[in-house]
Design a protein around this motif. Structure first.
Motif, PDB file in Angstrom:
ATOM      1  N   ARG A  60       0.563  -1.070   0.252  1.00 34.33           N
ATOM      2  CA  ARG A  60      -0.167  -0.286  -0.082  1.00 34.33           C
ATOM      3  C   ARG A  60       0.777   1.446  -0.087  1.00 34.33           C
ATOM      4  O   ARG A  60       2.148   0.968   0.210  1.00 34.33           O
ATOM      5  CB  ARG A  60      -1.283  -0.277   1.258  1.00 34.33           C
ATOM      6  CG  ARG A  60      -1.981  -1.159   0.464  1.00 34.33           C
ATOM      7  CD  ARG A  60      -2.277  -1.542   1.894  1.00 34.33           C
ATOM      8  NE  ARG A  60      -3.803   0.052   2.082  1.00 34.33           N
ATOM      9  CZ  ARG A  60      -4.188   0.951   3.138  1.00 34.33           C
ATOM     10  NH1 ARG A  60      -4.139  -0.023   4.246  1.00 34.33           N
ATOM     11  NH2 ARG A  60      -4.919   1.856   3.391  1.00 34.33           N
ATOM     12  N   LYS A  61       0.385   2.375   0.176  1.00 33.60           N
ATOM     13  CA  LYS A  61       0.615   3.731  -0.385  1.00 33.60           C
ATOM     14  C   LYS A  61       0.271   4.441   0.933  1.00 33.60           C
ATOM     15  O   LYS A  61      -0.270   4.268   1.506  1.00 33.60           O
ATOM     16  CB  LYS A  61       0.451   4.207  -1.932  1.00 33.60           C
ATOM     17  CG  LYS A  61       0.531   4.004  -3.144  1.00 33.60           C
ATOM     18  CD  LYS A  61       0.070   4.771  -4.156  1.00 33.60           C
ATOM     19  CE  LYS A  61      -0.288   4.276  -5.722  1.00 33.60           C
ATOM     20  NZ  LYS A  61      -0.702   5.475  -6.648  1.00 33.60           N
ATOM     21  N   HIS A  62       2.017   5.359   1.540  1.00 35.20           N
ATOM     22  CA  HIS A  62       1.377   5.980   2.161  1.00 35.20           C
ATOM     23  C   HIS A  62       2.056   7.377   2.162  1.00 35.20           C
ATOM     24  O   HIS A  62       3.151   6.853   1.667  1.00 35.20           O
ATOM     25  CB  HIS A  62       2.590   4.912   3.721  1.00 35.20           C
ATOM     26  CG  HIS A  62       1.866   3.860   3.717  1.00 35.20           C
ATOM     27  ND1 HIS A  62       0.675   3.436   4.762  1.00 35.20           N
ATOM     28  CD2 HIS A  62       2.271   2.269   4.009  1.00 35.20           C
ATOM     29  CE1 HIS A  62      -0.187   2.563   4.912  1.00 35.20           C
ATOM     30  NE2 HIS A  62       1.166   1.553   4.166  1.00 35.20           N
ATOM     31  N   HIS A  63       1.771   7.934   2.227  1.00 32.61           N
ATOM     32  CA  HIS A  63       2.261   9.320   2.629  1.00 32.61           C
ATOM     33  C   HIS A  63       3.272   9.960   4.269  1.00 32.61           C
ATOM     34  O   HIS A  63       2.763   9.065   5.062  1.00 32.61           O
ATOM     35  CB  HIS A  63       1.264  10.730   2.480  1.00 32.61           C
ATOM     36  CG  HIS A  63       0.421  10.600   0.917  1.00 32.61           C
ATOM     37  ND1 HIS A  63      -0.578  10.477   1.080  1.00 32.61           N
ATOM     38  CD2 HIS A  63       0.902  11.826   0.233  1.00 32.61           C
ATOM     39  CE1 HIS A  63      -0.365  10.715  -0.330  1.00 32.61           C
ATOM     40  NE2 HIS A  63       0.524  11.204  -0.799  1.00 32.61           N
ATOM     41  N   CYS A  64       3.975  10.297   4.080  1.00 35.54           N
ATOM     42  CA  CYS A  64       5.041  10.594   4.819  1.00 35.54           C
ATOM     43  C   CYS A  64       4.717  11.936   5.003  1.00 35.54           C
ATOM     44  O   CYS A  64       4.576  13.030   3.458  1.00 35.54           O
ATOM     45  CB  CYS A  64       6.285  11.452   4.247  1.00 35.54           C
ATOM     46  SG  CYS A  64       7.689  12.165   5.676  1.00 35.54           S
TER      47      CYS A  64
END
Length: 110
Positions: A60-64
């Motif tokens: 999955r994609k995760h934003h910093c």
């Protein structure tokens, strides 16, 4: 301001990477941001910004929250408070931003 940082991964990444000869090469560190960044758009990113692994149903994609870029779970497994963004509870940050925050804020706890 008090910065609280945690590492959800089993091991903390180091600020040095090895080159092909096995010698430690320092990683270029960015300066802490003064305001929250605009987040990268999900539709524009197909691979993790750091490790380049493709995203999928299982990756999955995760934003910093510090730089706004998109990473996989492994490359964004750390959390920190970012008081200058009014984020006083620990939020997800990428490995590079974790190191930047750690190195530039001496009032730091793990």
């Amino acid at each position: 301001s008090r910065f609280l940082c945690n590492n959800r991964a089993a091991q903390m990444s180091t600020p040095d990477q090895s080159n092909n000869a096995g010698n430690a090469v320092p990683v270029a560190l960015s300066r802490p941001r003064e305001k929250a960044p605009e987040w990268q758009k999900d539709r524009d990113v197909k691979n993790c910004t750091k490790c380049k692994n493709p995203f999928s149903l299982f990756v999955r994609k995760h934003h910093c929250r510090h730089c706004g870029q998109i990473f996989c779970e492994e490359c964004s497994a750390k959390t920190c408070t970012i008081p200058q963004f009014n984020m006083n509870s620990p939020v997800r940050v990428c490995d590079d931003c974790f190191i930047t925050i750690k190195r530039t804020n001496f009032d730091f706890q793990i």
